[in-house]
Design a protein around this motif. Structure first.
Motif, PDB file in Angstrom:
ATOM      1  N   THR A  90      92.750 -10.036  17.113  1.00  0.00           N
ATOM      2  CA  THR A  90      91.728  -9.073  17.519  1.00  0.00           C
ATOM      3  C   THR A  90      91.016  -8.520  16.290  1.00  0.00           C
ATOM      4  O   THR A  90      91.643  -7.871  15.456  1.00  0.00           O
ATOM      5  N   LEU A  91      89.721  -8.794  16.181  1.00  0.00           N
ATOM      6  CA  LEU A  91      88.938  -8.219  15.090  1.00  0.00           C
ATOM      7  C   LEU A  91      88.748  -6.722  15.345  1.00  0.00           C
ATOM      8  O   LEU A  91      88.505  -6.310  16.476  1.00  0.00           O
ATOM      9  N   ASP A  92      88.832  -5.936  14.288  1.00  0.00           N
ATOM     10  CA  ASP A  92      88.554  -4.507  14.441  1.00  0.00           C
ATOM     11  C   ASP A  92      87.053  -4.271  14.294  1.00  0.00           C
ATOM     12  O   ASP A  92      86.283  -5.179  13.988  1.00  0.00           O
ATOM     13  N   SER A  93      86.625  -3.030  14.496  1.00  0.00           N
ATOM     14  CA  SER A  93      85.193  -2.725  14.491  1.00  0.00           C
ATOM     15  C   SER A  93      84.554  -2.990  13.123  1.00  0.00           C
ATOM     16  O   SER A  93      83.393  -3.402  13.043  1.00  0.00           O
ATOM     17  N   THR A  94      85.303  -2.799  12.041  1.00  0.00           N
ATOM     18  CA  THR A  94      84.765  -3.066  10.703  1.00  0.00           C
ATOM     19  C   THR A  94      84.502  -4.560  10.520  1.00  0.00           C
ATOM     20  O   THR A  94      83.460  -4.955   9.990  1.00  0.00           O
ATOM     21  N   ALA A  95      85.428  -5.394  10.980  1.00  0.00           N
ATOM     22  CA  ALA A  95      85.252  -6.843  10.869  1.00  0.00           C
ATOM     23  C   ALA A  95      84.059  -7.310  11.690  1.00  0.00           C
ATOM     24  O   ALA A  95      83.269  -8.143  11.244  1.00  0.00           O
ATOM     25  N   VAL A  96      83.906  -6.773  12.897  1.00  0.00           N
ATOM     26  CA  VAL A  96      82.771  -7.142  13.746  1.00  0.00           C
ATOM     27  C   VAL A  96      81.470  -6.711  13.082  1.00  0.00           C
ATOM     28  O   VAL A  96      80.486  -7.472  13.043  1.00  0.00           O
ATOM     29  N   SER A  97      81.452  -5.515  12.526  1.00  0.00           N
ATOM     30  CA  SER A  97      80.263  -5.032  11.835  1.00  0.00           C
ATOM     31  C   SER A  97      79.912  -5.925  10.646  1.00  0.00           C
ATOM     32  O   SER A  97      78.742  -6.230  10.401  1.00  0.00           O
ATOM     33  N   ASN A  98      80.923  -6.382   9.914  1.00  0.00           N
ATOM     34  CA  ASN A  98      80.692  -7.270   8.779  1.00  0.00           C
ATOM     35  C   ASN A  98      80.084  -8.599   9.222  1.00  0.00           C
ATOM     36  O   ASN A  98      79.219  -9.151   8.535  1.00  0.00           O
ATOM     37  N   LEU A  99      80.525  -9.118  10.359  1.00  0.00           N
ATOM     38  CA  LEU A  99      79.948 -10.364  10.871  1.00  0.00           C
ATOM     39  C   LEU A  99      78.481 -10.167  11.249  1.00  0.00           C
ATOM     40  O   LEU A  99      77.658 -11.068  11.069  1.00  0.00           O
ATOM     41  N   TYR A 100      78.145  -9.002  11.768  1.00  0.00           N
ATOM     42  CA  TYR A 100      76.756  -8.700  12.124  1.00  0.00           C
ATOM     43  C   TYR A 100      75.890  -8.528  10.872  1.00  0.00           C
ATOM     44  O   TYR A 100      74.779  -9.057  10.789  1.00  0.00           O
ATOM     45  N   ILE A 101      76.402  -7.822   9.892  1.00  0.00           N
ATOM     46  CA  ILE A 101      75.640  -7.552   8.668  1.00  0.00           C
ATOM     47  C   ILE A 101      75.451  -8.814   7.825  1.00  0.00           C
ATOM     48  O   ILE A 101      74.454  -8.966   7.135  1.00  0.00           O
ATOM     49  N   ASN A 102      76.407  -9.733   7.917  1.00  0.00           N
ATOM     50  CA  ASN A 102      76.391 -10.954   7.100  1.00  0.00           C
ATOM     51  C   ASN A 102      76.332 -12.194   7.983  1.00  0.00           C
ATOM     52  O   ASN A 102      77.323 -12.920   8.104  1.00  0.00           O
ATOM     53  N   PRO A 103      75.189 -12.476   8.620  1.00  0.00           N
ATOM     54  CA  PRO A 103      75.101 -13.635   9.522  1.00  0.00           C
ATOM     55  C   PRO A 103      75.508 -14.928   8.826  1.00  0.00           C
ATOM     56  O   PRO A 103      75.136 -15.173   7.680  1.00  0.00           O
ATOM     57  N   GLY A 104      76.305 -15.716   9.532  1.00  0.00           N
ATOM     58  CA  GLY A 104      76.719 -17.004   9.003  1.00  0.00           C
ATOM     59  C   GLY A 104      77.941 -16.970   8.123  1.00  0.00           C
ATOM     60  O   GLY A 104      78.416 -18.000   7.668  1.00  0.00           O
ATOM     61  N   SER A 105      78.496 -15.782   7.882  1.00  0.00           N
ATOM     62  CA  SER A 105      79.693 -15.668   7.047  1.00  0.00           C
ATOM     63  C   SER A 105      80.884 -15.344   7.935  1.00  0.00           C
ATOM     64  O   SER A 105      80.845 -14.379   8.689  1.00  0.00           O
ATOM     65  N   PRO A 106      81.951 -16.144   7.837  1.00  0.00           N
ATOM     66  CA  PRO A 106      83.149 -15.811   8.632  1.00  0.00           C
ATOM     67  C   PRO A 106      83.840 -14.583   8.069  1.00  0.00           C
ATOM     68  O   PRO A 106      83.739 -14.297   6.871  1.00  0.00           O
ATOM     69  N   GLU A 107      84.530 -13.849   8.943  1.00  0.00           N
ATOM     70  CA  GLU A 107      85.313 -12.707   8.485  1.00  0.00           C
ATOM     71  C   GLU A 107      86.420 -13.197   7.553  1.00  0.00           C
ATOM     72  O   GLU A 107      86.737 -12.579   6.569  1.00  0.00           O
ATOM     73  N   LEU A 108      86.974 -14.356   7.861  1.00  0.00           N
ATOM     74  CA  LEU A 108      87.969 -15.005   7.003  1.00  0.00           C
ATOM     75  C   LEU A 108      87.666 -16.493   6.999  1.00  0.00           C
ATOM     76  O   LEU A 108      87.115 -17.037   7.956  1.00  0.00           O
ATOM     77  N   GLU A 109      88.024 -17.178   5.935  1.00  0.00           N
ATOM     78  CA  GLU A 109      87.741 -18.608   5.844  1.00  0.00           C
ATOM     79  C   GLU A 109      88.567 -19.385   6.859  1.00  0.00           C
ATOM     80  O   GLU A 109      89.629 -18.952   7.288  1.00  0.00           O
ATOM     81  N   VAL A 110      88.091 -20.570   7.218  1.00  0.00           N
ATOM     82  CA  VAL A 110      88.772 -21.408   8.205  1.00  0.00           C
ATOM     83  C   VAL A 110      90.173 -21.767   7.737  1.00  0.00           C
ATOM     84  O   VAL A 110      91.072 -21.945   8.547  1.00  0.00           O
TER      85      VAL A 110
END
Length: 199
Positions: free
Chosen positions: A156-176
């Motif tokens: 489960t991603l937390d709100s900070t992780a979700v926000s980071n995905l929105y702010i940085n399109p195309g970047s995973p929260e963590l690498e594959v």
């Protein structure tokens, strides 16, 4: 690559309302906990265009709105949307707490604490429509638009992780290579996920 879209976008509903198009992915979602993240832009706001359909939840446009649905057909939350605009959509779930949360453009839109997640992996994932059976059934549920950077997480991603995905399109929260990003689909035309698996 789609004109006027991020590189590595996938277009679905190209011949809407005459044919279905999209992707069917396997049984990739964890029942215990997980998250999904995707960018979407509707070309037309039809009756009920499905971005993602699983046994545990659905993300779709309903007219001029984006919504998340859980426990069959229970609306989790709904927010207004405009054709021709990119939206970042994320959904998280945790079976241990029965929690499910819905985010659009990094902001929490709604949550529930009664999500039944046991059927999550029953039929896999369809991306871009309700089903892809080669007939005219459920054609109204075809999404007509573009999708970008589908990411599936096994936690489960937390709100900070979700926000980071929105702010940085195309970047995973963590690498594959990290265990927590289960799959990432770059829509680069080869049918593989970012780790090289074919789906």
């Amino acid at each position: 690559t789609i004109t006027n879209a991020p590189t590595q976008s996938m277009e679905v509903g190209m011949d809407y309302p005459n044919k279905k198009s999209g992707s069917a992915l396997g049984d990739l979602l964890s029942t215990n906990a997980g998250s999904v993240s995707v960018w979407a832009k509707a070309d037309t706001l039809n009756t009920e265009g499905f971005l993602i359909n699983t046994a545990g939840f659905k993300l779709n446009y309903v007219g001029p709105n984006l919504q998340a649905v859980y426990n069959g057909l229970t609306p989790l939350a709904i927010t207004s949307a405009t054709a021709g605009v990119w939206y970042h959509v994320a959904l998280t779930w945790d079976d241990s707490t029965s929690n499910m949360t819905f985010y659009v453009n990094g902001s929490l839109i709604g949550s529930a604490n009664d999500a039944v997640l046991s059927p999550m992996s029953t039929w896999g994932i369809t991306v871009g429509g309700l089903n892809f059976v080669d007939d005219m059934s459920q054609l109204a549920q075809q999404f007509d638009g573009k999708l970008y950077d589908l990411q599936l997480y096994d936690h489960t991603l937390d709100s900070t992780a979700v926000s980071n995905l929105y702010i940085n399109p195309g970047s995973p929260e963590l690498e594959v290579s990290d265990a927590v990003l289960a799959n990432r689909y770059l829509f680069d035309g080869d049918g593989d996920d970012a780790a090289g698996g074919v789906h």
